[in-house]
Design an enzyme around this catalytic site. Sequence first.
Site, mmCIF file in Angstrom:
data_model
loop_
_atom_site.group_PDB
_atom_site.id
_atom_site.type_symbol
_atom_site.label_atom_id
_atom_site.label_comp_id
_atom_site.label_asym_id
_atom_site.label_seq_id
_atom_site.Cartn_x
_atom_site.Cartn_y
_atom_site.Cartn_z
ATOM 1 C CB CYS A 72 -0.880 -0.113 1.166
ATOM 2 S SG CYS A 72 -1.976 1.679 1.595
ATOM 3 C CB SER A 125 -2.387 8.678 3.875
ATOM 4 O OG SER A 125 -2.843 8.835 2.671
ATOM 5 C CG HIS A 211 3.109 1.129 -6.196
ATOM 6 N ND1 HIS A 211 1.929 0.170 -5.684
ATOM 7 C CD2 HIS A 211 3.696 1.217 -4.741
ATOM 8 C CE1 HIS A 211 1.970 -0.402 -4.548
ATOM 9 N NE2 HIS A 211 2.912 0.519 -3.800
#
Length: 264
Positions: A72, A125, A211
């Site tokens: 994540c 977040s 990512h």
Amino acid sequence: MSTTALRIQPSTTTTAISSAINHIGFTLPRNYAVFRRPRNRNFTVSATASSFDPLQICVKASVTAPNKLGDCPFCQRVLLTMEEKHLPYDMKLVDLGNKPEWFLKLSPEGKVPVVKLDEKWVPDSDVITQALEEKYPDPVLGVPPEKSSVGSKIFSTFIGFLKSKDPSDGTEKALLDELSSFDNYIKENGPFINGEKVSSADLSLGPKLYHLEIALGHYKKWAVPDSLPYVKSYMKTIFSLDSFIKTRALPEDVIAGWRPKVLG
């Protein structure tokens, strides 16, 4: 209560003193004293210190290796913030494919990351990192509002290109346009988004670029082109930070995490 002492060099700043003491698990009171020993010109910081309880954070667990952090990027963003602020933390790994009851009680929506702040479990977040900046302002990681959105469209255009099955649908161009804009920005304003020092904007974008590099490399055999040297340099710099290396996901987890979106 106990008393501790640190011996540091004359040029060390108060900010560095505070960070050093936080890093070993103590908090620095407002009335700390600094003494200089004439013989060796070192400084001794003497403070009555209380134990600093680690922050509790729930994050995604790896699906490819036991007892490893999952893929994540939002969890990594929060962990990076804690690392850069030298905050001790207790990381609780959560299997999101089989969420335990204890986790659902503190995070009813079943989402990570969640952090315990002032006896409350805080999700999201964006909210968490802002709260950490306000509660632990040293070192400062915040950025001016006009810089907070720099590179913010890269992640969504990356996802669009990754999921695309049509080479002519414009998704690759959309990603390249965003990366080109970011390349020009870093060329003029770098090496980081806020200039010379890493900031919250970098800690948000860095995991997403990680990512991007792994997922596009695996599923599309695609890489950031050499025509964007400042993007490539930026990625290399961010990925080599000690805090990033410590909190990054395994490449296998990144690949596994994106598989459902690619294969449907």
